[in-house]
Design a protein around this motif. Structure first.
Motif, mmCIF file in Angstrom:
data_model
loop_
_atom_site.group_PDB
_atom_site.id
_atom_site.type_symbol
_atom_site.label_atom_id
_atom_site.label_comp_id
_atom_site.label_asym_id
_atom_site.label_seq_id
_atom_site.Cartn_x
_atom_site.Cartn_y
_atom_site.Cartn_z
ATOM 1 N N SER A 2 5.943 1.848 -3.733
ATOM 2 C CA SER A 2 7.362 1.591 -3.853
ATOM 3 C C SER A 2 8.089 2.189 -2.664
ATOM 4 O O SER A 2 7.563 3.040 -1.942
ATOM 5 N N ALA A 3 9.343 1.771 -2.480
ATOM 6 C CA ALA A 3 10.124 2.305 -1.367
ATOM 7 C C ALA A 3 10.301 3.808 -1.491
ATOM 8 O O ALA A 3 10.249 4.540 -0.495
ATOM 9 N N ASP A 4 10.478 4.315 -2.713
ATOM 10 C CA ASP A 4 10.686 5.754 -2.897
ATOM 11 C C ASP A 4 9.426 6.556 -2.588
ATOM 12 O O ASP A 4 9.493 7.602 -1.926
ATOM 13 N N THR A 5 8.281 6.093 -3.044
ATOM 14 C CA THR A 5 7.063 6.849 -2.756
ATOM 15 C C THR A 5 6.718 6.763 -1.273
ATOM 16 O O THR A 5 6.190 7.718 -0.696
ATOM 17 N N ASP A 6 7.029 5.631 -0.659
ATOM 18 C CA ASP A 6 6.818 5.475 0.784
ATOM 19 C C ASP A 6 7.599 6.534 1.549
ATOM 20 O O ASP A 6 7.084 7.211 2.448
ATOM 21 N N VAL A 7 8.861 6.711 1.173
ATOM 22 C CA VAL A 7 9.718 7.701 1.824
ATOM 23 C C VAL A 7 9.188 9.108 1.597
ATOM 24 O O VAL A 7 9.161 9.947 2.506
ATOM 25 N N ILE A 8 8.735 9.401 0.396
ATOM 26 C CA ILE A 8 8.298 10.749 0.039
ATOM 27 C C ILE A 8 7.051 11.158 0.812
ATOM 28 O O ILE A 8 6.910 12.309 1.236
ATOM 29 N N VAL A 9 6.136 10.247 1.030
ATOM 30 C CA VAL A 9 4.881 10.570 1.703
ATOM 31 C C VAL A 9 5.040 10.651 3.218
ATOM 32 O O VAL A 9 4.292 11.376 3.895
ATOM 33 N N ASP A 10 6.008 9.978 3.772
ATOM 34 C CA ASP A 10 6.190 9.901 5.225
ATOM 35 C C ASP A 10 6.725 11.228 5.778
ATOM 36 O O ASP A 10 7.830 11.637 5.436
ATOM 37 N N PRO A 11 5.979 11.932 6.656
ATOM 38 C CA PRO A 11 6.487 13.203 7.191
ATOM 39 C C PRO A 11 7.751 13.067 8.016
ATOM 40 O O PRO A 11 8.534 14.013 8.126
ATOM 41 N N ASP A 12 8.001 11.873 8.587
ATOM 42 C CA ASP A 12 9.235 11.676 9.347
ATOM 43 C C ASP A 12 10.476 11.829 8.480
ATOM 44 O O ASP A 12 11.552 12.212 8.969
ATOM 45 N N THR A 13 10.348 11.533 7.190
ATOM 46 C CA THR A 13 11.475 11.665 6.269
ATOM 47 C C THR A 13 12.084 13.060 6.332
ATOM 48 O O THR A 13 13.312 13.233 6.294
ATOM 49 N N TYR A 14 11.222 14.063 6.441
ATOM 50 C CA TYR A 14 11.653 15.452 6.280
ATOM 51 C C TYR A 14 12.343 16.005 7.524
ATOM 52 O O TYR A 14 12.837 17.137 7.497
ATOM 53 N N LEU A 15 12.397 15.225 8.571
ATOM 54 C CA LEU A 15 13.173 15.625 9.738
ATOM 55 C C LEU A 15 14.669 15.648 9.425
ATOM 56 O O LEU A 15 15.445 16.316 10.127
ATOM 57 N N THR A 16 15.073 14.943 8.383
ATOM 58 C CA THR A 16 16.481 14.957 7.970
ATOM 59 C C THR A 16 16.683 15.573 6.594
ATOM 60 O O THR A 16 17.814 15.656 6.122
#
Length: 448
Positions: A2-16
Motif C-alpha cells: 500500500s502507499a502507506d507501507t511504501d512510505v514507512i519502509v522507504d528510508p528517504d521518508t525520514y529525511l523529513t
C-alpha cells in the motif's frame, strides 16, 4: 504494497520526519499489517514482513521470545547475506534469546543498577554543564554535534574504561553502523583527538576505505568493522594486564583462560562464562547502541521543546517536571523506530495468522503514538503522567542502560536551562536517512 507501507519502509521518508499520519491510518486498519520488503540501496529485496503498529501487540511480541525470536534471523529487517554472517551476529546479546541472553545480561546488570549509576551522577552533571558552558559565549551552536554527541561518549568511556581521548572512535563506529542507509554517515569519520592512544592509532590504520562508488563494506559485519574489533582486542589485553572497576575489566575477569589463549576466535564452548567473541561483540554493542540512542534522544527532545515553547517554558520554570518530561521526549521522539523478530511457530497476533519463519517487525514509533495507549498521543506534554512508552523497548531486551540514559538527559537539559536559558532554532534540523534510527545529524540553535 500500500502507499502507506511504501512510505514507512522507504528510508528517504525520514529525511523529513516520521510518517505519523501513515502509521495512524494503518493502526486504524489493524494491529498487524503485511509490508513488502523492496531493495534499498545495495541491499536486495526480501520476502516481506509483518509490521506491528499498535502498542499492545508490540509489547506482546517483545515479551515473548519463545514465540518471537531475536536469534533465528537476528534483529534487522534485511537477512544477513549468508550463514557465516548470521552465525556471527548471533554472538551479539542483541540477537540472542534466553537463556544465553539472560546469562550475558546478568554479567552486566551490576554496572547499571541505580546505586552504581548514582556514583557517576556528579561526573555526568559536571560534563553536561561543561559542554553547555563551552558554547555559551558563541550565541549559537550545532546542538547535535557540539553538545549532544559528546555526553554519551564521555559517560561510556568512563563506564567501559576506554581512555577519554579515544572516545570519538565510538562516534565514528556508531555513525557507520547505525547510519548505513545515510551516505554522509556511512563514509565519514571524525578524526581521533590529539593524543589518542597507541590502541586507537592501530585501529584507525585498519579503518576500511570507500570503494570506487564511495561505499564502505557492510558495517554490520566483522569484515566491515576491523578497526572496532582490533581496538576491542587491544583494550581487552590492556584490561587483563591493568584491571580496573569498569565493565570491560569485569568482563575480562569472566573470560576463560583456555578461550583467551586459543588462536581460534570462534565461539566455541570453553567452560568460561564469556568467550572472546562475546567479549568483542559486547564491546561492539556498547560502543554503538550505548551511544546512538541517547545521542539522538537529546536533540530529538530539544526539538520537541522548541516546537512547543509553552512546554519549554513550563519545564524551565518547574524542574521537578524533568523526569516526566524525559519520558515524554522518549515517547514523542522514539529514537529506535523498529526491531525485527522471527516467528518460531505458527501463531496469531492481533487477529492475524503468522507462520513459523515469518519476519515480524515491531514499530515503536507507531506504538508510542497509539491512541489506545495514550490520551492525545500527538500532543507533546511534559506533565504527562500515564506514559507507558516503549522508547527503551520492553521485555527481556528492555534497554539495560535506560536509567543511565535518563540521568544524562536530565543533566543536560538542566545545564541547558541554567546556562543558556531559552534557545530557539537557528536553521532547519538535518535528519538521518534511516528507517531504523530516528536521528538528527545537525540541530542549529541560538540564544540571547
Amino acid at each position: 504494497m500500500s502507499a502507506d507501507t511504501d512510505v514507512i519502509v522507504d528510508p528517504d521518508t525520514y529525511l523529513t520526519g516520521v510518517p505519523h499520519e501513515a502509521f495512524a491510518r494503518l493502526r486504524a486498519e489493524s494491529a498487524v499489517i503485511w509490508m513488502d520488503e523492496p531493495a534499498i540501496d545495495r541491499w536486495p529485496a526480501g520476502p516481506g514482513f509483518w509490521g506491528v503498529v499498535r502498542h499492545a501487540e508490540v509489547k506482546e511480541v517483545m515479551r515473548n521470545p519463545s514465540v518471537y525470536s531475536s536469534h533465528l534471523g537476528a534483529t534487522q529487517i534485511t537477512d544477513p547475506p549468508d550463514r557465516a554472517a548470521l552465525e556471527f551476529v548471533r554472538q551479539m546479546m542483541l540477537n540472542q534469546d534466553p537463556p544465553e541472553h539472560s546469562r550475558l545480561r546478568k554479567l552486566l546488570t551490576r554496572a547499571f543498577t541505580p546505586r552504581a549509576i548514582a556514583s557517576l551522577e556528579d561526573k555526568i552533571n559536571g560534563w553536561a554543564r561543561d559542554l553547555v558552558t563551552n558554547v555559551a559565549g558563541r550565541g549559537e551552536c550545532d546542538f547535535a554535534t557540539d553538545i549532544a554527541a559528546d555526553l554519551p561518549l564521555l559517560t561510556l568511556a568512563e563506564l567501559f574504561g576506554v581512555p577519554s581521548q579515544d572516545r570519538w572512535l565510538m562516534f565514528d563506529w556508531s555513525n557507520r553502523v547505525i547510519g548505513y542507509q545515510d551516505h554522509e554517515y556511512a563514509v565519514s569519520s571524525r578524526a581521533a583527538a590529539d593524543g589518542s592512544t597507541e590502541m586507537a592509532r592501530r585501529a584507525i590504520a585498519l579503518r576500511p576505505r570507500p570503494d570506487e562508488h564511495a561505499r564502505l563494506p557492510d558495517q554490520r559485519t566483522r569484515a566491515g568493522m576491523p578497526d572496532l574489533y582490533a581496538y576491542a582486542h587491544d583494550l581487552g589485553e590492556y584490561k587483563r594486564r591493568n584491571p580496573g572497576e569498569d565493565i570491560m575489566s569485569n568482563l575480562m575477569r569472566e573470560l576463560d583462560d583456555s578461550d583467551h589463549d586459543s588462536d581460534d576466535d570462534s565461539d566455541h564452548d570453553t567452560g568460561g562464562r564469556v568467550t572472546v567473541g562475546e567479549f568483542e561483540n559486547l564491546f561492539w554493542l556498547f560502543s554503538v547502541a550505548g551511544n546512538e540512542t541517547l545521542r539522538n534522544a537529546l536533540p530529538g527532545g530539544l526539538l520537541a521543546l522548541m516546537s512547543n515553547m509553552d512546554q519549554y517554558r513550563e519545564l524551565r520554570a518547574d524542574r521537578g517536571l524533568l523526569p516526566r518530561a524525559v519520558d515524554e521526549m522518549l515517547r514523542w521522539w522514539s529514537p529506535v523506530m523498529r526491531f525485527r523478530r522471527t516467528a518460531t511457530r505458527d501463531t496469531t497476533l492481533g487477529g492475524t495468522t503468522i507462520r513459523a519463519g515469518d519476519k515480524v517487525v515491531v514499530w515503536f514509533s507507531s506504538a508510542n503514538r497509539d491512541e489506545r495507549a495514550f490520551a492525545e498521543p500527538d500532543r507533546f506534554d511534559v506533565t504527562r503522567e500515564a506514559n507507558d512508552h516503549l522508547g527503551f523497548g520492553h521485555g527481556p531486551h528492555y534497554c539495560i542502560g535506560a536509567h543511565l540514559a535518563k540521568v544524562q538527559m536530565r543533566a543536560l537539559f538542566t545545564a541547558l536551562f541554567d546556562v543558556l536559558g531559552e534557545v530557539e532554532p537557528a536553521g532547519e534540523p538535518v535528519r538521518l536517512r534511516s528507517n531504523f534510527q530516528h536521528g538528527i545529524k545537525h540541530l542549529p540553535i541560538r540564544w540571547r
